[in-house]
Each structure stands twice: as structure tokens, then as C-alpha cells.
Write a protein that holds these residues in place. Structure first.
Motif, PDB file in Angstrom:
ATOM      1  N   GLU A   1       0.832  -1.201   0.000  1.00  0.00           N
ATOM      2  CA  GLU A   1       0.000   0.000   0.000  1.00  0.00           C
ATOM      3  C   GLU A   1       0.872   1.258   0.000  1.00  0.00           C
ATOM      4  O   GLU A   1       0.615   2.205  -0.747  1.00  0.00           O
ATOM      5  N   ASN A   2       1.916   1.258   0.831  1.00  0.00           N
ATOM      6  CA  ASN A   2       2.807   2.422   0.893  1.00  0.00           C
ATOM      7  C   ASN A   2       3.517   2.648  -0.441  1.00  0.00           C
ATOM      8  O   ASN A   2       3.676   3.783  -0.889  1.00  0.00           O
ATOM      9  N   LEU A   3       3.968   1.557  -1.058  1.00  0.00           N
ATOM     10  CA  LEU A   3       4.654   1.688  -2.339  1.00  0.00           C
ATOM     11  C   LEU A   3       3.711   2.234  -3.411  1.00  0.00           C
ATOM     12  O   LEU A   3       4.081   3.115  -4.197  1.00  0.00           O
ATOM     13  N   TYR A   4       2.496   1.703  -3.442  1.00  0.00           N
ATOM     14  CA  TYR A   4       1.533   2.157  -4.438  1.00  0.00           C
ATOM     15  C   TYR A   4       1.197   3.634  -4.252  1.00  0.00           C
ATOM     16  O   TYR A   4       1.084   4.393  -5.227  1.00  0.00           O
ATOM     17  N   GLN A   5       1.041   4.043  -2.991  1.00  0.00           N
ATOM     18  CA  GLN A   5       0.647   5.423  -2.735  1.00  0.00           C
ATOM     19  C   GLN A   5       1.750   6.410  -3.097  1.00  0.00           C
ATOM     20  O   GLN A   5       1.483   7.586  -3.368  1.00  0.00           O
ATOM     21  N   SER A   6       3.000   5.956  -3.114  1.00  0.00           N
ATOM     22  CA  SER A   6       4.120   6.855  -3.379  1.00  0.00           C
ATOM     23  C   SER A   6       4.429   7.020  -4.863  1.00  0.00           C
ATOM     24  O   SER A   6       5.243   7.875  -5.237  1.00  0.00           O
ATOM     25  N   VAL A   7       3.790   6.230  -5.708  1.00  0.00           N
ATOM     26  CA  VAL A   7       4.113   6.262  -7.143  1.00  0.00           C
ATOM     27  C   VAL A   7       3.491   7.479  -7.812  1.00  0.00           C
ATOM     28  O   VAL A   7       2.319   7.798  -7.595  1.00  0.00           O
TER      29      VAL A   7
END
Length: 420
Positions: free
Chosen positions: A10-16
């Protein structure tokens, strides 16, 4: 474990964030899609043989529905396809179809400043769809008035219409019925080749398709030569070939020999990968299982395909997760992984409104990959011999309203956003 993994992803997706993307050329198949929702009444009409020509497709349609699998049938006899097309002429809705057409419209909406769609022989409605979307159609003619629009039949089906096979994950999907296009729709005329290369000189990505319509060795050799010309137009140019199901064994063998080794990237789903592997292993592709292979099998097969063809990039997209195989010396792993994340979000947005969640199947696939390849230094990025292997779970929407073209949308997004 699931909750911990979900938080990381979730964190990775939100940072893209969407990167800046250069002008793109797409080619070569664009047509009109007639999208038809499969209903119990439609199935009954098929069973009662109320539709002329239905015997040519009913078995494959039922198989597609039983396994919730995308499939495509090419009808080589014009009279049979004409009867089918006439029967459904007042059904469904019309939209731009074909991998090149779908990708062109999508990439323009994604914000790419210039998208050119090379469509030799495209009809006037097809060109109008492209122009209305802000893409530039290239027909290599003075106009499209002498050409006819080709309409494909797209049957979208939900998983509640027939009993499903064991172990099948219920999901909506589509079954495509297509006429066989002439090979001239895939090959740029010699007289137009120089002007074509001049027109796409600003492009840095080429999303190519339609090679299933080639038939002879010479046609494949010519098409492969044109891919090499496109690649040589600029040092930063990268070409991608999107694959399809339904092509016969000879066509797939010719693609393996001539097309794939001459491109920088290919996109395919797990069924298409299985069909290529059956050709490579000299099996009859009709015996290929409909049940999806395990994620580990998909990775191994994708690496084997890369070894056999030399293609530097393979993007396999399947329900719940993506696999990306890259040559380690040419890759920028985190940027490539971010391109997969962007593609997953964009595709989920296109599939339907509502809440998006991380795929449970994708989290399981990642766990299986981690168990086989060892701990990943960064989530989803593994090193296997001289290749970078990425395996990431995707976002999926819980309210799917569209399946047609999703593979082309996600594959083209991941390709143009990748910095390989």
C-alpha cells in the motif's frame, strides 16, 4: 503475513507518481469493437442454434466462461463471420478496438503529448474514433474513404452464468470473435516507409501489434525488418509487441522465430505464454491446459522464453499480479517496478468505479516467489542468474464493469512508463 505485506505494498503504491513520458507510436491493428454482454437468454439462443454460424464459436465461448479465461477465435471464412456479425448488428455498444487503437486512445488520455497510430487500410469510423480521442491516424493513403471498417464481436461474461471448473478464481472476462485481417494491415507499404520513419522521429516508444494476421515467412521477415527500422530511428527508441491468444501454431512459431527476437519487449498473459511454451517444446498447443499455471511456473516459463528468443523485456500480466523479466545490465529495477504500479492503478480505474484492494492472489503469488527466489532486497525485485525478475501484486477493483482492452491498457502503460 498478509496484513504486513499489504501495508508494504500500500505504501509503495501510494508513493508512485506518473513520470514524464515521450511521444508514442502505436500500430498496427485498429478496428471497431461491438461489445456484447452475455446473458442467460443469449446462452439459450446459442444452445438452440438460433444464431447462424454459432457452431463455430459456442464450444470455445463455453470454455472461456467455465475457466473465466480471456480467449479469441479467428473466423477465416468470410461468409460465416458475416452471418454472425449481421445477427448481432443491433446488439451491444460500439467502441474503438484492436490493440493499437485501444492503446492509442488510452495513452492520449494518460497525458502523453503526442500519440500516432499507424493503421494501414483503416476505415473512416476507425480513423474518426482515433481523431476524436486526440490521436493521429496514419493510413498511408490520401484518405480512408476507400477502406471499410472492420467490426469485431466482444462477448463480456460474468462468472455467475455457468458452473466454473475446479480451482478457478471467479472473475469477469471476455471472449473475442474476429475476422482474419489481411496481412497488408500490419505491413507499411514500401512507398510510405521513409515518410513514416520521418513522422515518428520524435517518438521514443512503439507499441506494436497485429502480427497474428501475417501468414507467410516472407511477410514475417518483412515485418521483422520494419521493427528493426523503427528501433534504429533513435538510440532511446524501444519497441514492444503485444501478443494474442487464438493464433494457429504456425503463426506462433513464426512470431517466435522472426518477431520476438527483433523487438525490445513483449506483453502477454499466462495463456499466451503457455501457448508459446508448447510451440517451443514441440507440443500440440491445443492440449494446453486452461487452468492458470502457478506464479512460479509463470516465472520459469517467462525466463525460458527470454532465453529462447533473446527478448530483453517480458511483461506477463495475469489476474492479481504482474511478472516482469529484464536483462540485469539494461534495467533500472525500481523505475520498472513503479511502471507496473502505475499500470495497475490505471487499469483498476478503467475496470470500474469503487474501492480498489490489493489482490489476495497477488499477495500469495509474491509469497511463493519470495520462497523460491529468496529474500528480495526491495519488495518484488529478485535477481535470477543474469536477469531481474519482478513479481508484484496488483490493485483490483471490486466493481468490475469492463474487461475489454484492459490487457492493452495495462501493458501499454507499463511499457511507456518503463525506463529500461
Amino acid at each position: 503475513m498478509f496484513l504486513m505485506n499489504a501495508g508494504i505494498w500500500e505504501n509503495l503504491y501510494q508513493s508512485v507518481q506518473k513520470p514524464q513520458m515521450d511521444p508514442v507510436i502505436t500500430g498496427f491493428n485498429a478496428n471497431i469493437d461491438r461489445v456484447i454482454t452475455v446473458t442467460p437468454d443469449l446462452l439459450r439462443s446459442f444452445e438452440q442454434h438460433a444464431v447462424q454460424g454459432v457452431d463455430a464459436i459456442s464450444g470455445r465461448l463455453k470454455q472461456s466462461m467455465k475457466y473465466c479465461s480471456a480467449d479469441e477465435v479467428f473466423i477465416s471464412e468470410p461468409s460465416v463471420y458475416r452471418k454472425l456479425s449481421e445477427y448481432f448488428s443491433h446488439s451491444g455498444t460500439l467502441s474503438l478496438g484492436g490493440q493499437a487503437g485501444i492503446a492509442a486512445v488510452h495513452l492520449r488520455r494518460l497525458g502523453i503529448p503526442s500519440v500516432t497510430c499507424a493503421v494501414p487500410g483503416a476505415g473512416p469510423k476507425t480513423c474518426a474514433f482515433l481523431k476524436n480521442a486526440g490521436a493521429i491516424p496514419l493510413t498511408f493513403e490520401s484518405g480512408a474513404g476507400d477502406h471499410f471498417d472492420i467490426i469485431h464481436l466482444i462477448f463480456e461474461h460474468s462468472p455467475d452464468l455457468v458452473p466454473l471448473a475446479d480451482q478457478v478464481v471467479p472473475r469477469s472476462n471476455r471472449f473475442i470473435v474476429s475476422p482474419v485481417h489481411d496481412s497488408s494491415t500490419v505491413i507499411i507499404p514500401d512507398a510510405s516507409l521513409n515518410s513514416f520513419l520521418e513522422q515518428i522521429a520524435v517518438c521514443r516508444r512503439a507499441f506494436l501489434s497485429g502480427y497474428q494476421y501475417l501468414r507467410t515467412k516472407q511477410e514475417f521477415v518483412t515485418a521483422a525488418g520494419q521493427i528493426r527500422m523503427i528501433r534504429s530511428g533513435h538510440p532511446l527508441m524501444r519497441t514492444h509487441v503485444e501478443c494474442v491468444s487464438g493464433a494457429d501454431r504456425n503463426v506462433m512459431a513464426m512470431m517466435l522465430r522472426h518477431i520476438i527476437p527483433n523487438t525490445d519487449s513483449i506483453g502477454l498473459n499466462e495463456r499466451e505464454l503457455g501457448l508459446f511454451m508448447h510451440v517451443l517444446r514441440a507440443h500440440d498447443h491445443t492440449s494446453a491446459a486452461m487452468l492458470p499455471p502457478s506464479p512460479v511456473t509463470c516465472v520459469r516459463n517467462a525466463i525460458a522464453l527470454a532465453d529462447a528468443t533473446g527478448v530483453p523485456r517480458i511483461h506477463l500480466h495475469t489476474f492479481g499480479y504482474y511478472i516482469l523479466i529484464l536483462k540485469s545490465e539494461t534495467s533500472k529495477p525500481e523505475l520498472s517496478r513503479n511502471a507496473l504500479f502505475l499500470a495497475a492503478r490505471v487499469t483498476a480505474d478503467t475496470a470500474g468505479p469503487g474501492q480498489q484492494i490489493l489482490s489476495r492472489e497477488g499477495l500469495l503469488a509474491y509469497a511463493a516467489g519470495r520462497e523460491l527466489f529468496g529474500p528480495d532486497e526491495k519488495p518484488g525485485i529478485f535477481w535470477v542468474d543474469d536477469r531481474v525478475v519482478m513479481l508484484v501484486p496488483t490493485y483490483i477493483t471490486q466493481n468490475i464493469q469492463k474487461t475489454t482492452g484492459l490487457g492493452d491498457i495495462l501493458s501499454s502503460t507499463a511499457f511507456v512508463a518503463d525506463r529500461f
